[in-house]
Enzyme design. Structure first.
Site, short mmCIF file in Angstrom:
data_model
loop_
_atom_site.label_atom_id
_atom_site.label_comp_id
_atom_site.label_asym_id
_atom_site.label_seq_id
_atom_site.Cartn_x
_atom_site.Cartn_y
_atom_site.Cartn_z
NE ARG A 62 47.21 -29.60 -8.86
CZ ARG A 62 46.86 -28.78 -7.87
NH1 ARG A 62 47.65 -28.67 -6.81
NH2 ARG A 62 45.76 -28.06 -7.94
CG HIS A 85 47.12 -29.43 -0.82
ND1 HIS A 85 48.42 -29.50 -1.28
CD2 HIS A 85 46.53 -28.43 -1.52
CE1 HIS A 85 48.58 -28.60 -2.24
NE2 HIS A 85 47.46 -27.93 -2.40
CD GLN A 114 47.69 -23.90 0.29
OE1 GLN A 114 47.88 -23.95 -0.92
NE2 GLN A 114 47.88 -22.79 0.99
CG ASP A 136 39.76 -25.21 -0.65
OD1 ASP A 136 39.91 -24.47 -1.64
OD2 ASP A 136 40.20 -26.38 -0.62
CB CYS A 166 44.50 -23.27 -0.47
SG CYS A 166 43.02 -24.03 -1.15
NE ARG A 185 51.85 -24.94 -2.05
CZ ARG A 185 51.08 -25.46 -3.01
NH1 ARG A 185 49.88 -24.97 -3.27
NH2 ARG A 185 51.51 -26.51 -3.71
#
Length: 317
Positions: A111, A138, A141, A233, A274, A302
């Site tokens: 990450r 991402h 996600q 988001d 998310c 997830r």
């Protein structure tokens, strides 16, 4: 999934571009199966003896916990590696780090801030590398998002998805994921905050194969009209805190998902985010916590989507 130049048998997941439509179908099917088995108390130790390394440059809740728990549930182990605690903080190169960790681990998740960092890890590691989030993409996600949409809508192809807000890393990969699965997506973003042009071109090319339409607009009303899924988001991603005042003035209130926006969507539309969310900014509390919100299912997925990815990359299925 991307095949690394260093090994013809090694596959990486750095963005949704690394997945074919068939790959996504396989992940969705396996994730659904693993979720059902877990809920029924029949989980299998598919990754017994396997170890996942997790490099974190950015703070995390869902990414860290879902990967750790996923490995544990399948009989494996996970090692947390804060970028400030390993030798990367003292100048060891990403290349040397990747080569070293390849001798200890079976898979590596990172990450990071800069997408080129995870690309370097994938190039020099002999083990599969997963992008747990970068400034550009991402994929984990988006796989959870697609799984959630399929659970609630019973299909993917033919749906219409509206994105409101920043054309960020999630938006980039969502464009690719939607196009590859036949979901038409319209991203409503302020001028100067659009998704990457290269990604839009790639998504449109994928859409020609699946029948998905891809559009970018400045008008959130156009995007939300008759949408089956409404997604947003945070307006201020990690690393963008210094732009808070400017971003708030650009995005608020035009790009906020509120009850008026949801009324433009289909009556049975679902809302997704998310997380973490800022109620009162990109989404109002009544939408976030309302009956159309599926954000908690999305967060849980997830775990299941990533378990499927881990099994496939480590060749446990």
């Amino acid at each position: 999934m991307k095949t690394s130049k260093t090994s013809s048998s090694k596959r990486d997941l750095l963005s949704m571009q690394d997945l074919s439509s068939q790959d996504i179908d396989r992940i969705m099917s396996l994730a659904t199966k693993l979720k059902k088995e877990h809920k029924a108390g029949r989980g299998r130790p598919l990754l017994r003896g396997k170890t996942l390394g997790m490099i974190f440059q950015k703070p995390s809740t869902r990414t860290r916990v879902s990967f750790e728990v996923g490995m544990y549930q399948m009989g494996g182990d996970a090692v947390y590696l804060s970028a400030t605690d390993i030798q990367l903080a003292r100048g060891e190169t990403i290349e040397d780090t990747a080569k070293t960790l390849s001798g200890y681990l079976d898979c590596l998740m990172a990450r990071v801030y800069d997408h080129t960092d995870v690309q370097k890890l994938a190039t020099y590691a002999r083990i599969p590398v997963i992008n747990g989030l970068s400034d550009a993409f991402h994929p984990c996600q988006i796989l959870a998002d697609l799984l959630t949409i399929k659970e609630h809508k019973k299909k993917l192809k033919g749906l219409k998805l509206a994105w409101l807000g920043d054309g960020d890393n999630v938006c980039n990969d969502l464009l690719l994921g939607c196009a590859k699965t036949g979901i038409s997506m319209t991203a409503a973003c302020p001028k100067g905050y659009e998704p990457l042009e290269q990604v839009v071109r790639l998504a449109r090319a994928e859409g020609q194969k699946t029948g998905a339409q891809v559009a970018v607009t400045e008008d959130p009303v156009v995007a939300a009209k008759d949408a089956d899924v409404v997604v947003t988001d945070t307006f201020i991603s990690i690393g963008k805190e210094g732009e808070r005042a400017t971003r708030e003035s650009v995005f608020m209130p035009k790009y906020q998902v509120n009850s008026e926006i949801m009324k433009l969507a289909r009556r049975d539309a679902i809302f997704m985010h998310c997380l973490p969310a800022k109620r009162g900014q990109e989404v109002t509390a009544d939408v976030m916590d309302g009956p159309q919100s599926v954000v908690w299912d999305e967060a849980e997925n997830r775990l299941h989507a990533q378990k499927a990815v881990l099994c496939i990359l480590m060749k446990a299925v």
